[in-house]
Structure formats: C-alpha cells, structure tokens
Scaffold this motif. Structure first.
Motif, PDB file in Angstrom:
ATOM      1  N   ASP A 122       0.874  -1.163   0.000  1.00  0.00           N
ATOM      2  CA  ASP A 122       0.000   0.000   0.000  1.00  0.00           C
ATOM      3  C   ASP A 122       0.916   1.218   0.000  1.00  0.00           C
ATOM      4  O   ASP A 122       1.669   1.426   0.951  1.00  0.00           O
ATOM      5  CB  ASP A 122      -0.853  -0.093   1.281  1.00  0.00           C
ATOM      6  N   SER A 125      -1.083   6.410  -2.180  1.00  0.00           N
ATOM      7  CA  SER A 125      -2.370   6.574  -1.499  1.00  0.00           C
ATOM      8  C   SER A 125      -2.760   8.006  -1.143  1.00  0.00           C
ATOM      9  O   SER A 125      -3.051   8.304   0.015  1.00  0.00           O
ATOM     10  CB  SER A 125      -2.363   5.728  -0.214  1.00  0.00           C
ATOM     11  N   HIS A 162      -4.200   3.082  -2.104  1.00  0.00           N
ATOM     12  CA  HIS A 162      -5.394   3.197  -1.255  1.00  0.00           C
ATOM     13  C   HIS A 162      -5.831   4.665  -1.206  1.00  0.00           C
ATOM     14  O   HIS A 162      -5.732   5.326  -0.163  1.00  0.00           O
ATOM     15  CB  HIS A 162      -5.029   2.669   0.139  1.00  0.00           C
ATOM     16  N   TYR A 318     -11.845   5.943   8.721  1.00  0.00           N
ATOM     17  CA  TYR A 318     -10.599   5.486   8.098  1.00  0.00           C
ATOM     18  C   TYR A 318     -10.224   4.098   8.624  1.00  0.00           C
ATOM     19  O   TYR A 318      -9.853   3.204   7.859  1.00  0.00           O
ATOM     20  CB  TYR A 318      -9.552   6.531   8.493  1.00  0.00           C
ATOM     21  N   ASP A 322      -9.749   0.424   6.722  1.00  0.00           N
ATOM     22  CA  ASP A 322      -8.495  -0.331   6.793  1.00  0.00           C
ATOM     23  C   ASP A 322      -8.723  -1.756   7.287  1.00  0.00           C
ATOM     24  O   ASP A 322      -8.060  -2.685   6.826  1.00  0.00           O
ATOM     25  CB  ASP A 322      -7.462   0.406   7.668  1.00  0.00           C
ATOM     26  N   VAL A 341       3.496   4.311   4.770  1.00  0.00           N
ATOM     27  CA  VAL A 341       2.700   5.477   5.181  1.00  0.00           C
ATOM     28  C   VAL A 341       3.484   6.276   6.232  1.00  0.00           C
ATOM     29  O   VAL A 341       4.237   5.718   7.034  1.00  0.00           O
ATOM     30  CB  VAL A 341       1.323   5.037   5.759  1.00  0.00           C
ATOM     31  N   GLN A 345       1.133   8.293  11.272  1.00  0.00           N
ATOM     32  CA  GLN A 345      -0.021   7.391  11.355  1.00  0.00           C
ATOM     33  C   GLN A 345       0.333   6.099  12.097  1.00  0.00           C
ATOM     34  O   GLN A 345      -0.413   5.114  12.030  1.00  0.00           O
ATOM     35  CB  GLN A 345      -0.553   7.071   9.957  1.00  0.00           C
ATOM     36  N   PHE A 349      -1.975   2.578  12.705  1.00  0.00           N
ATOM     37  CA  PHE A 349      -1.676   1.228  12.211  1.00  0.00           C
ATOM     38  C   PHE A 349      -1.467   0.231  13.346  1.00  0.00           C
ATOM     39  O   PHE A 349      -1.897  -0.913  13.252  1.00  0.00           O
ATOM     40  CB  PHE A 349      -0.496   1.250  11.237  1.00  0.00           C
TER      41      PHE A 349
HETATM   42  N1  ARG Z   1      -5.072   8.528   2.103  1.00  0.00           N
HETATM   43  C1  ARG Z   1      -4.297   8.490   3.305  1.00  0.00           C
HETATM   44  C2  ARG Z   1      -3.655   9.847   3.539  1.00  0.00           C
HETATM   45  O1  ARG Z   1      -3.588  10.664   2.611  1.00  0.00           O
HETATM   46  C3  ARG Z   1      -3.223   7.440   3.297  1.00  0.00           C
HETATM   47  C4  ARG Z   1      -3.702   6.026   3.139  1.00  0.00           C
HETATM   48  C5  ARG Z   1      -2.683   5.035   3.556  1.00  0.00           C
HETATM   49  N2  ARG Z   1      -3.116   3.685   3.461  1.00  0.00           N
HETATM   50  C6  ARG Z   1      -3.961   3.069   4.297  1.00  0.00           C
HETATM   51  N3  ARG Z   1      -4.318   1.840   4.047  1.00  0.00           N
HETATM   52  N4  ARG Z   1      -4.450   3.687   5.360  1.00  0.00           N
HETATM   53  O2  ARG Z   1      -3.190  10.105   4.637  1.00  0.00           O
END
Ligand code: ARG
Length: 577
Positions: A122, A125, A162, A318, A322, A341, A345, A349
C-alpha cells in the motif's frame, strides 16, 4: 547463485550446528569492517558458546577444524580473531569465476527469493480531494522502490494505491462543483488547479451554513448510492486521478489505474466488519460511537484508548476501511501486507493491526507491517512549505527540479544541443529528487535541500549518474566490444571492485526483508567509489591486451550492476552526460 553472505551463513551455521550437536545455529555473518579481518566475519560463535556454556575460542576452533575437512571452494581460509570471531577470506578464483558468470548472464546479480510470497504494498495513497503535495512524495518514491525490489526477487506483488476518495470532503466538493459550474460543463478547466478549487469550496463551507448543510446531505446521498451524485463524484475523481497520473509519469513511478485500491471500494463491506467485530465480542459503545478497546493502548493518563470504528451518526471511519482492506487482503491470499505510510499514522496502524489480529482478520498467514517514513522538512527544520507558507504541489516541485538541473547542465556543457540538454536535465532533476529521499534512512525526518541533492559530489544522483556515464564512455572507446571474462585480478582495486559487484545480491536480500532502500543507495555509492579507485589506479585502455580485457570486463560488470540498481530505484541513467 545464492548471495555470498547467505551462502556463508548457511555453511558456517551448519558447521556450528554439527559441532554443538544442535538442530540449527546462527553464524551471523557480516561484511568485515577492515581488509585485515578478511572479507566477511562470522559473529555468531560468541552467543552460541554462551548459550551452551562453552569457551567461544574453543568453539570457533572446532568449527574451523570441521569446515577445513572439506572447505567450500568459495573460502580460501578461516582465522580465529579476538574472543571468538571467525574471519573469512574468500578465494580469488571463485570471486573471479562468479563475476564472470554474472557478466555472461546479468540476471544472476540478483538471485530470486528462496521463499517467494504474495505481498501487497500500500503506497502513495493520496487523498483525491486535493492535489498531490510534498507529503505524498516520500511514500510514493519509497513504496515504488520497494515494489520494484520485491518484484525482481520473484515475489507476487500487488500494488495498492489506497486513495482517499470517499470522505466527507467529497460532499463539499460536489456541492461546490454544482454551484460553480452551473450549466457550464468545463470540468477539466475548473479543476486544473485542484488546490484552489478545494480552498474555494472549503471557504464556502465555512462561510455559509446553508451550503454546509447541503454538503452534509450530499455525502449521505452519495454514500447511499444516489445515481446523480455518484456521477458528479466520478467526474471529480477522474480529474483528480489524472493529476496523480501525471505526477507518477513525471516521477517514473509504476502505479497505474489497475493498482487502485480506493476507499470507496470498501463501502459495502463496512457493515460486515462492524457485525463481525460485534459477534466476536470486541465492540463497546462510548458516547454513542462504536469502539474497540484493547488494553495495550493507553493514553497519557493511563486510560485505555479506543479505536473508533463507527461514529454515533452511523458514519464509518478510516480505521473501518483499513480493517475491511485487511480482510480483502486475506481473501486474496496475501501473505505479507506492507503499508508505506507517514510515521505520524503509527498509532493508527498499531491499533488497526492489533484489532485485526485480535479479531482474527490477520495472523501468521498474513503479516502486517507499517513501513513508516519521517516528514519532509525544509532547510529551516520545519515541514517543507512554499515561501508564503502553503503546501508545495508535487507537480510544481518536479518542474523546479528540472529547471534547476537544466541550469546546471547548461553551466557544465553550454555547447550541447537544446533537446539533449533538456533530456539530461530531466533525468538528473527527477533522479536527484528521488535519490535524495531514497538514500536517507526512511524512518527519520528528511531535510529537502536543492543544493545537496544536485551536487556532483557525495552520495547524490548526479554523482552516480556521472560515474555510470563515465564507465559507458570508456566502454565505447574500447577496441574489444565483447569482453565476457575476468581472467585475473592483479591488483587490490580490481579484487575489491569485483567482490563488491557480487555483493549486490545480499543488499537486495536485505531490502526485501527490511524495506530500507537506503541500503541499496549506500551500496551503489560505495560501488562507484571503488570504481573510481580502480579507475585511478589501474590503466584500462593502455594496459596489455589480456589485462585490458579483464579491466574492460570489470567496467562492463560495474555498469551493469549500477544499471540494475538504478532500475530498482526507478532512476533512468544516461549514456552520456
Ligand atoms: N489517504 C491516506 C492519507 O492521505 C493514506 C492512506 C494510507 N493507506 C492506508 N491503508 N491507510 O493520509
């Protein structure tokens, strides 16, 4: 051809296990820090001896005796060092032979994984409500280098972009789209600057409560499948994706439409996620919201932190998406799921992974890893922004890279044709931006600095591209075009270069395992350094024929190794600079 390091690890590990009568042992072989200590050293003896209450030097002694009984041809000799290390000196003949084989079939430089898996990565994104900005640069570049490596190693790789395309912001954007466009349907034009479009919509949202109410209603209608709203949303997403694709193309990133793993695609699964969490007894209510509380996550005051999976108004989050995505990965028989990522975050996770494990959505058969990276900083040590404090759009940043590189190329080579200069500038500019990022340890914050990344000195793209172009120019001047044998290594520089080439394999193994592309960058930098030493000390085109051919073969092999390394980093080299 196994990498030197993993081969040594296995033969020495086996000898250790045999000596201590155990099932397996870790030889812990590393490259030596000094030539006096050999080419590699095995550091595993000490901990093994400690575990078994043996004297480490005695154990090392016995392991060496055992290995000497039928010494593998790769090893020239073994020595005990210090309290119980084993120094390993490799056979020159074997180095030469392996290098010749790699020269004849270059795919041997990077062996396939002995344990290929299905891996989902991933990365990139972006949130499609806005234009891609510098915050997406690191994840996009690092993720793409990782997928290239995994792919080359023979794993089955699923790229997963993603993208955020389903949140509340889309209600606001679609409402604004209707209002701003009216009957005029020139959407591409209206969205040519996504950033300012977003800003204007946000302004309306903040200023006008009636607009805000309408926007909220729009999301609900959209998410419950209203055809008109869906059509408007699709148009918007299409435009936004086009912006992303232009950036991917400029960056030479391998993501395509097929790799989309959009948040919206999980809309229909979210209810089931909640149901299953509920049935498994994990859901608790807190202020009307549905949450999972796991005792290992506590806040500052020691209270248990919730992972909220459904808001009190019924909306999903969110984290819900996930969790649904993890379930899909398992359905697809993915064995390793990587999330490239931002480090900010991390808690998200950790919580999502822990809930997925607890609820049985993931497990030994599906390993989840957050491949985190630090923030991109300006030279002032603050998050990278424009002078006026705005976020920097990626498309603009990449244009600036090309312009700066163009100036540089013009200074160096003013007589070159315009088209040629443009081409070189593009490769250097984009290569510099990517390499500067990839060559740093991804877990730390990273300072974006034009001057260092465009310098021809140090561990930079221009330095490496230049080294490569220089080798190619030597090869163009060679009287013998087909050199495919390394006959003898007559100087320490030749030997060192030849051995280094063979070590690409173990560096790639490490990147496959740790997902740290900077290991590959450091390797390429060291390889170029060894080439320069060789070039300074060993005349090539003036040497007698046999020696010249060996040296040309070394040039060719080095160029091939650099080329394969660039390919994995997504950097396109130049034949001439
Ligand atoms: N779209 C999210 C962002 O801009 C990141 C996504 C990352 N991937 C995931 N599976 N959460 O922060």
């Amino acid at each position: 051809m196994q990498s030197l390091k993993s081969y040594l690890n296995s033969v020495i590990g086996e000898a250790m296990a045999e000596t201590t009568l155990s099932k397996s042992s870790n030889a812990n072989v590393i490259t030596s820090s000094k030539p006096d200590f050999g080419d590699y050293q095995a550091n595993g003896i000490m901990s093994e001896a400690k575990r078994r209450g043996l004297n480490p030097r005695d154990l090392a002694d016995q392991v060496i005796i055992s290995l000497n009984r039928s010494l593998p041809s790769l090893i020239d000799r073994l020595e005990i060092a210090g309290p119980g290390f084993i120094n390993i000196f490799l056979s020159e003949t074997e180095i030469k032979n392996r290098a010749t084989r790699a020269l004849q079939s270059p795919t041997l430089l990077i062996p396939k994984s002995e344990d290929p898996v299905k891996v989902a990565v991933d990365y990139s994104s972006p949130n499609l409500a806005k234009e891609m900005h510098v915050g997406h640069l690191r994840g996009t570049i690092i993720g793409d280098a990782i997928v290239r490596v995994l792919d080359r190693r023979g794993h089955t790789v699923l790229r997963q972009n993603h993208v955020g395309d389903w949140g509340t912001q889309f209600g606001m954007l679609i409402t604004y789209m209707e209002e701003a466009l009216g009957t005029d349907n020139d959407l591409p034009n209206a969205l040519s600057d996504l950033e300012s479009f977003y800003r204007k919509a946000k302004q309306r949202f903040d200023d006008d409560p009636a607009f805000a109410d309408k926007a909220r209603l729009t999301v609900v209608k959209l998410q419950s499948g209203d055809a008109d709203y869906l059509r408007a949303w699709e148009l918007f997403i299409e435009e936004s994706l086009r912006h992303c694709e232009a950036v991917y193309e400029a960056l030479n990133v391998t993501l395509t439409r097929d790799d989309l793993d959009a948040e919206s695609g999980y809309n229909d699964d979210l209810g089931d996620v909640i149901k299953d969490l509920h049935n498994a007894g994990f859901l608790a209510e807190s202020e009307g919201a549905k949450c999972v509380f796991l005792p290992e996550f506590t806040g500052k005051d020691g209270e248990t932190l919730p992972l909220i999976v459904q808001k009190s108004d019924g909306g999903y989050l969110y984290s819900t998406t996930d969790l649904a995505a993890i379930r899909l990965r398992r359905k697809l028989n993915v064995q390793r799921a990587l999330y490239v990522v931002d480090a900010r975050q991390s808690l998200h996770f950790q919580q999502v992974f822990a809930v997925a494990l607890a609820a049985g959505f993931a497990g030994q058969d599906l390993m989840l890893e957050h491949i985190s990276y630090g923030t991109m900083m300006g030279k002032d040590g603050r998050p990278f922004k424009t002078r006026s404090g705005d976020t920097v759009k990626l498309a603009e940043l990449l244009n600036e890279a090309k312009q700066r590189a163009y100036k540089l190329v013009t200074e160096k080579n003013p007589t070159l044709e315009y088209v040629e200069r443009q081409k070189i500038a593009e490769r250097i500019g984009i290569g510099a931006v990517k390499y500067a990022d990839l060559s740093k340890n991804r877990t730390s914050d990273y300072v974006f600095d034009w001057e260092t990344m465009l310098s021809f000195e140090g561990n930079t793209a221009p330095y490496l591209l230049y080294a490569y172009a220089r080798i190619r120019s030597i090869l163009r001047k060679a009287p013998e075009k087909k050199v495919d044998e390394i006959q003898n290594l007559s100087t320490p520089e030749e030997r060192a270069l030849c051995l280094k080439v063979l070590q690409l394999a173990e560096v790639i193994e490490a990147v496959d395992r740790d997902c740290m592309p900077n290991q590959l960058c450091n390797y390429l930098f060291e390889l170029s350094g060894l080439f320069m030493k060789f070039y300074e000390n060993c005349p090539i085109l003036k040497a007698e024929k046999r020696q010249m051919n060996t040296r040309l073969a070394l040039c060719s092999l080095t160029a091939e190794t650099l080329q394969q390394g660039f390919e994995l980093l997504g950097i396109t080299p130049l034949e001439q600079m």
